[in-house]
Design a protein around this motif. Structure first.
Motif, mmCIF file in Angstrom:
data_model
loop_
_atom_site.group_PDB
_atom_site.id
_atom_site.type_symbol
_atom_site.label_atom_id
_atom_site.label_comp_id
_atom_site.label_asym_id
_atom_site.label_seq_id
_atom_site.Cartn_x
_atom_site.Cartn_y
_atom_site.Cartn_z
ATOM 1 N N PHE A 143 37.494 56.959 74.288
ATOM 2 C CA PHE A 143 36.800 56.670 73.023
ATOM 3 C C PHE A 143 36.399 57.691 72.269
ATOM 4 N N ASN A 145 34.133 57.108 69.171
ATOM 5 C CA ASN A 145 32.997 56.643 68.599
ATOM 6 C C ASN A 145 32.524 55.145 69.069
ATOM 7 N N GLN A 150 28.520 48.160 68.909
ATOM 8 C CA GLN A 150 27.902 48.715 69.946
ATOM 9 C C GLN A 150 27.056 49.822 69.608
ATOM 10 N N GLY A 170 37.829 41.589 69.251
ATOM 11 C CA GLY A 170 38.453 42.797 69.348
ATOM 12 C C GLY A 170 37.460 44.065 68.636
ATOM 13 N N THR A 171 36.208 43.564 68.826
ATOM 14 C CA THR A 171 35.467 44.688 68.194
ATOM 15 C C THR A 171 34.592 45.487 69.427
ATOM 16 N N GLY A 172 34.775 45.316 70.517
ATOM 17 C CA GLY A 172 34.058 46.006 71.351
ATOM 18 C C GLY A 172 32.822 45.369 71.903
ATOM 19 N N LYS A 173 32.666 43.946 71.732
ATOM 20 C CA LYS A 173 31.441 43.457 72.203
ATOM 21 C C LYS A 173 31.215 43.323 73.738
ATOM 22 N N THR A 174 32.150 43.475 74.625
ATOM 23 C CA THR A 174 32.070 43.440 76.071
ATOM 24 C C THR A 174 31.294 44.704 76.465
HETATM 25 P P1 ADP Z 1 35.383 41.532 71.639
HETATM 26 O O1 ADP Z 1 34.736 41.262 72.936
HETATM 27 O O2 ADP Z 1 34.660 42.108 70.569
HETATM 28 O O3 ADP Z 1 36.516 40.606 71.277
HETATM 29 P P2 ADP Z 1 36.500 43.820 73.502
HETATM 30 O O4 ADP Z 1 35.131 43.975 74.166
HETATM 31 O O5 ADP Z 1 37.449 42.974 74.350
HETATM 32 O O6 ADP Z 1 36.336 43.035 72.011
HETATM 33 O O7 ADP Z 1 37.150 45.012 73.026
HETATM 34 C C1 ADP Z 1 38.462 45.010 72.357
HETATM 35 C C2 ADP Z 1 39.017 46.528 72.848
HETATM 36 O O8 ADP Z 1 38.351 47.683 72.229
HETATM 37 C C3 ADP Z 1 39.105 46.923 74.344
HETATM 38 O O9 ADP Z 1 40.386 46.937 74.410
HETATM 39 C C4 ADP Z 1 38.126 47.986 74.593
HETATM 40 O O10 ADP Z 1 38.438 48.770 75.538
HETATM 41 C C5 ADP Z 1 38.310 48.300 73.192
HETATM 42 N N1 ADP Z 1 37.118 49.280 72.916
HETATM 43 C C6 ADP Z 1 35.915 48.873 73.176
HETATM 44 N N2 ADP Z 1 34.932 49.845 72.580
HETATM 45 C C7 ADP Z 1 35.603 50.717 72.059
HETATM 46 C C8 ADP Z 1 35.347 51.936 71.347
HETATM 47 N N3 ADP Z 1 34.098 52.447 71.399
HETATM 48 N N4 ADP Z 1 36.540 52.669 70.695
HETATM 49 C C9 ADP Z 1 37.735 52.142 70.847
HETATM 50 N N5 ADP Z 1 38.073 51.057 71.507
HETATM 51 C C10 ADP Z 1 36.982 50.515 72.062
#
Ligand code: ADP
Ligand code: MG
Length: 527
Positions: A143, A145, A150, A170-174
């Motif tokens: 990744f 940034n 995050q 899809g915004t990286g909340k996990t």
């Molecule tokens: P959400 O929970 O917001 O729907 P996810 O946490 O499932 O989103 O993340 C969506 C995708 O983005 C995953 O495949 C994850 O690995 C990826 N991701 C997470 N953080 C980053 C980052 N900093 N840069 C690029 N991709 C990322």
């Protein structure tokens, strides 16, 4: 169960520990001996034979609560050390950053005097400099940034403050909650072996989402932290065995967890970091009663993070009940500034015709053109790039299965113009900053409309204009109406086939809904 009801209606929790039998005993204990212990006095005019003295139960609720949580080890929550780069951001820079990152809005929901919202961390190092293992893992996955949520969530959660994170799927909340969770787990005064149970609990609405969270946990495996996934429909006995073997993180759907909790297969007293993931969906699926029952057994001085894609009344109520003095980070849905400088062409096409189309596109490129071709799968990225290479067309590819060194090389070749075509998965859509990209070619339509906006934002940067070509097939019909909205808002042509596609999807959904309504009464048992 009378006491259960009594305490529940007085807004408090009853004492439950040990086995289910114990818990029933304890409830009786609550009625009998508590009279001496807890100063339950009958009012003079009390009706005869009143089994439960509601007024005194209410009066002593706080004492019950204190008794229930007595003897727990202390929780450490604040691990944040602001980097000098983050600290040196001016107020204007912070505001500008929030505006440019999907219009982030932050607020402190604490009553009374407001705390200072921390500056966002713009680089991974700014948050995790002190944790080299975590930095290594982030580098490994490649990744560039942190995502907007995050950047803003990490400094808040790492300070031990409860957080509500509202951002699209899809915004990286996990990772926004997982990484601070890892740090929280491994930095407690009590070691994980002494803790006697899991330290972190993630509640998620569906089995698929729970499994996805587990996969992320495994990917970023940190200091031997063990996680398990508990969901309905799975092997109940196998899951019980796993829980009793001792784990650090439990990721669960509320129904099954509540089931195991009720049969005393899982002890939630050791949980100090709690996540309610996708709260809006959990409510939509009717999980509120299970969540309530689960949280009765989780210590109240835990840290809690809640994520949601939307912020309706139900989610606000949940936040009010289960979070303490939280801050909220709201990431606006779409940053549409990028799309206005990009000319967008959408082509409705059959899957089998895509190859020929991209071939034509590449052959008609002018010498100064630089294109990033986005695909959905790593294998497609490999296929396409090797096909071009075989034809003698210089191309690089970027996806998660390539080694870090190769990925850096690919990006460097593309940035410097050694190759003018980069085939990439969405790994490259965030944070990839190459200023002279003239075209974005969406070979596969992205997972969602936000990703579409991110992708096309790779061109038309720094005051230039760019072009985006997007192939869309019938299998992408559910995004058609959102795509139309974006095209219209940026004054682009909307193909007729796309309108038809959106209309057909709407009809399909209506039909599905009608079928559901029709079937519902038939499923009722006959009396
Ligand atoms: P959400 O929970 O917001 O729907 P996810 O946490 O499932 O989103 O993340 C969506 C995708 O983005 C995953 O495949 C994850 O690995 C990826 N991701 C997470 N953080 C980053 C980052 N900093 N840069 C690029 N991709 C990322
Ligand atoms: Mg998620």
């Amino acid at each position: 169960m009378l006491i259960d009801n009594a305490l529940a209606s007085s807004g408090q929790n009853y004492v439950r520990s040990g086995t289910e039998k114990d818990s029933i005993k304890q409830q009786h204990f609550g009625v009998n001996s508590a009279e001496e212990d807890l100063d339950i006095t009958k009012p003079a005019n009390a009706p005869m034979k009143s089994v439960i003295d509601w007024a005194s139960l209410r009066k002593n609720a706080a004492k019950y609560e204190a008794m229930k949580w007595a003897g727990l080890p202390p929780v450490e929550k604040n691990f944040y050390k602001e980097s000098s780069r983050t600290a040196s951001m001016s107020q204007e820079e912070v505001e500008m950053w929030r505006k440019e990152n999907n219009n982030i809005i932050c607020d402190d929901l604490k009553e009374g005097e407001k705390r200072c919202i921390p500056n966002p961390v713009c680089k991974f190092e700014d948050a995790f400099e002190l944790y080299p293992d975590i930095m290594d893992n982030i580098r490994k996955v490649g990744f560039q940034n942190p995502t907007p949520i995050q950047s803003q969530a990490w400094p808040i959660i790492l300070q031990g403050i409860d957080l509500i994170g509202i951002a699209q799927t899809g915004t990286g909340k996990t990772l926004a909650y997982l990484i601070p969770g890892f740090i929280h787990l491994t930095s407690q005064p009590l070691s994980k072996d002494q803790r006697g149970g899991p330290g972190m609990l993630v509640l998620a609405p569906t089995r698929e989402l729970a499994l996805q969270v587990e996969a992320e946990c495994l990917k970023y495996a940190y200091k031997g932290i063990k996680s398990i996934c508990i969901y309905g429909g799975g092997d109940r006995k196998g899951q019980i065995d796993m829980v009793t073997k001792g784990v650090d993180i439990v990721i669960a759907t509320p129904g099954r967890l509540n089931d195991l909790q009720m049969s005393n297969f899982i002890n939630l007293r050791s949980i100090t970091y709690l996540v309610l993931d996708e709260a809006d969906r959990m409510l939509d699926m009717g999980f509120e009663p299970q969540i309530m029952k689960i949280l009765i057994d989780v210590r109240p001085d835990r840290q809690t993070v809640m994520t949601s894609a939307t912020w309706p009344d139900g989610v606000r109520r949940l936040a009010k009940s289960y979070l303490k003095n939280p801050m909220i980070v709201y990431v606006g849905t779409l940053d549409l500034t990028a799309v206005n400088t990009v000319e967008q062409r959408v082509v409705v096409i059959d899957e089998e015709e895509k190859r020929a189309f991209v071939q034509d596109f590449v052959e008609s490129m002018k010498p100064k053109d630089k294109v990033i071709i986005f695909v959905g799968k790593k294998i497609t990225a490999d296929d396409l790039s090797s096909e071009f290479s075989l034809q003698g067309i210089p191309v690089q590819s970027l996806h998660g299965n390539r080694e870090q060194y190769d990925r850096e090389q690919a990006l460097d070749d593309f940035r410097k113009g050694k190759v003018r075509i980069l085939v990439a998965t969405d790994l490259a859509s965030r944070g990839l900053d190459v200023h002279d990209i003239t075209h974005v070619f969406n070979f596969d339509f992205p997972r969602n409309i936000e990703e579409y906006v991110h992708r096309i934002g790779r061109t038309g940067r720094a005051g230039r204009t760019g072009e985006a070509v997007t192939l869309i097939t019938r299998s992408n019909w559910r995004v058609a109406s959102e795509l139309i909205e974006i095209l219209e808002r940026s004054n682009q042509a909307v193909p007729d086939e796309l309108i038809v596609m959106a209309e057909r999807y709407k009809q399909f959904q209506l039909k599905k809904e009608m079928e559901r309504d029709f079937q519902r009464p038939q499923r009722m048992p006959l009396k």
